[in-house]
Design a protein around this motif. Structure first.
Motif, short mmCIF file in Angstrom:
data_model
loop_
_atom_site.label_atom_id
_atom_site.label_comp_id
_atom_site.label_asym_id
_atom_site.label_seq_id
_atom_site.Cartn_x
_atom_site.Cartn_y
_atom_site.Cartn_z
N ALA A 71 93.91 115.23 57.21
CA ALA A 71 93.22 114.46 56.05
C ALA A 71 92.68 115.42 55.26
N THR A 72 92.28 115.17 53.87
CA THR A 72 91.67 115.72 52.97
C THR A 72 90.76 115.24 52.17
N GLY A 73 90.53 114.06 52.27
CA GLY A 73 89.55 112.96 51.76
C GLY A 73 88.26 113.44 51.94
N GLU A 74 87.29 112.79 51.13
CA GLU A 74 86.03 112.98 51.38
C GLU A 74 85.53 111.93 52.50
N VAL A 75 86.11 110.71 52.76
CA VAL A 75 86.22 109.76 53.87
C VAL A 75 87.28 109.47 54.52
N VAL A 76 87.13 109.39 55.82
CA VAL A 76 88.27 108.97 56.65
C VAL A 76 88.03 107.60 57.28
N VAL A 77 89.18 106.88 57.22
CA VAL A 77 89.12 105.67 57.99
C VAL A 77 90.47 105.43 58.71
N PHE A 78 90.24 104.84 59.86
CA PHE A 78 91.49 104.87 61.03
C PHE A 78 91.97 103.39 60.82
N VAL A 79 93.22 102.97 60.67
CA VAL A 79 93.72 101.72 60.69
C VAL A 79 95.05 101.98 61.65
N ASP A 80 95.01 101.00 62.61
CA ASP A 80 96.21 100.87 63.53
C ASP A 80 97.33 100.28 63.00
N ALA A 81 98.63 100.86 63.17
CA ALA A 81 99.94 100.25 62.79
C ALA A 81 100.02 98.92 62.67
N ASP A 82 99.54 98.09 63.46
CA ASP A 82 99.81 96.61 63.72
C ASP A 82 98.64 95.68 62.86
N ASP A 83 97.76 96.56 62.19
CA ASP A 83 96.75 95.70 61.60
C ASP A 83 96.74 96.12 59.99
#
Length: 358
Positions: free
Chosen positions: A79-91
């Motif tokens: 990741a290179t963005g200022e913000v990191v968000v996680f999303v599961d593949a089935d969501d």
């Protein structure tokens, strides 16, 4: 502000497209999508590669199967963005989710934002999760005890947007040795390391639940023992991390309560001899963090008798126990005091209906 959305994917060919599309369609924000194919045996990598070829905002990381923690760590590395968000593949993310995230994180000095989620379909929402789908609106500044132990900010890492420099400064990584509770371990260390956290009641995440995943299936003794082994490893991971990082020791009474709350109810379902054997494994974990008395000197009044009972079992030379290590009266008093009568009744009702907590 660029948001890196990390999507760990394992055998997710049938659901990945809908997930990625929900991210790429976010308006008013610059997005970087990092899909981590965790050694899938289906067409997940092909689906991910198709998105990357069609849209320069998508990058794909392919790695041997190592589990969700390993995949998230690989996504963090990329990741290179200022913000990191996680999303599961089935969501999925709801429309406008990332715009809302960025507007709230634009306040100075924020380490992370905790937001709410929706369950789809709503009727499969676990009873014990129904009123915990969103935290209250607030700002926490070095208020670790309240944030970690008293707010609805657990146990899902996908409900949190992190400033990437905060993660980097504190070397925050998912524990790849855990196969249950890895989100909880990560969040407890992250919150304990944060100086400013915003909580939002907005339900920005769409959590898709199947009938199978919503059912409570840990009643068989073998499954229960496996679950307890994993939860013991979770407790050890959290206590070790808090000690190594020198996190707030004023939280010790709550940290002890968290560990016992996680374990004692399930342990009580074992035979007395098995209970003693488990507590003999737990005791050195407690003493490594709390000292030789296992935390009795810092324990809340309702907790101290439970620790004393566990200590007795830990040092017993008997090979056979005929009565529970922690008596039913102590157990009921602990959980009613710690959780409140309503929460205890709710959990019992959820177990009876087969709709446990997630």
């Amino acid at each position: 502000m660029v948001v890196s959305v990390v999507i760990p994917a394992y055998n997710a060919a049938g659901v990945l497209s809908q997930c990625v599309s929900s991210v790429l369609s976010q308006d008013g924000v610059e997005v970087e999508v990092v899909i981590v194919d965790d050694g899938s045996a289906d067409d997940t990598l092909a689906v991910a590669t198709g998105f990357a070829e069609a849209d320069p905002r998508v990058r794909v990381v392919s790695k041997p199967n190592g589990g969700v923690s390993s995949a998230r760590n690989a996504g963090l590395d990329a990741a290179t963005g200022e913000v990191v968000v996680f999303v599961d593949a089935d969501d999925a993310l709801v429309p406008g989710a990332l715009s809302s995230v960025c507007s709230r994180l634009s306040y100075g000095g924020v380490d992370c934002l905790v937001f709410g989620m929706q369950v789809e379909p709503p009727e499969l929402t676990p009873l014990t999760l129904a009123h915990r789908l969103a935290p209250s609106d607030g700002i926490f500044e070095d208020d670790v005890r309240r944030l970690v132990f008293r707010e609805h900010t657990h146990p899902y890492a996908f409900r949190v947007a992190f400033m990437r420099d905060f993660l980097t400064r504190n070397d925050l990584r998912f524990d790849e040795t855990l196969s249950l509770g890895e989100d909880e371990a990560f969040l407890m260390v992250a919150y304990g390391s944060a100086h400013r956290v915003i909580t939002s009641s907005e339900q920005l995440y769409l959590y898709r639940m199947s009938a199978d995943s919503a059912s409570h299936k840990d009643n068989e003794s073998k499954a229960l023992s496996v679950k307890l082994d994993k939860h013991l490893r979770l407790v050890e991971s959290v206590l070790t991390s808090w000690k190594q990082r020198g996190l707030d020791r004023s939280c010790d009474p709550d940290l002890l309560n968290w560990a016992l709350d996680l374990l004692m109810l399930d342990v009580s379902r074992l035979r007395p001899t098995e209970q003693a054997a488990f507590y003999q494994r737990l005791w050195p974990v407690l003493t490594a963090y709390f000292g030789p008395d296992g935390g009795r000197d810092v324990a809340y009044r309702v907790t101290a008798p439970c620790v004393k009972a566990i200590q007795r079992a830990a040092f017993s030379t008997s090979k056979r126990f005929r009565v529970p290590v922690v008596s039913k009266a102590l157990l009921i008093t602990f959980y009613v005091t710690s959780r409140g009568f309503g929460a205890v009744a709710e959990r019992a009702l959820a177990a009876l209906r087969g709709r446990g907590a997630y």
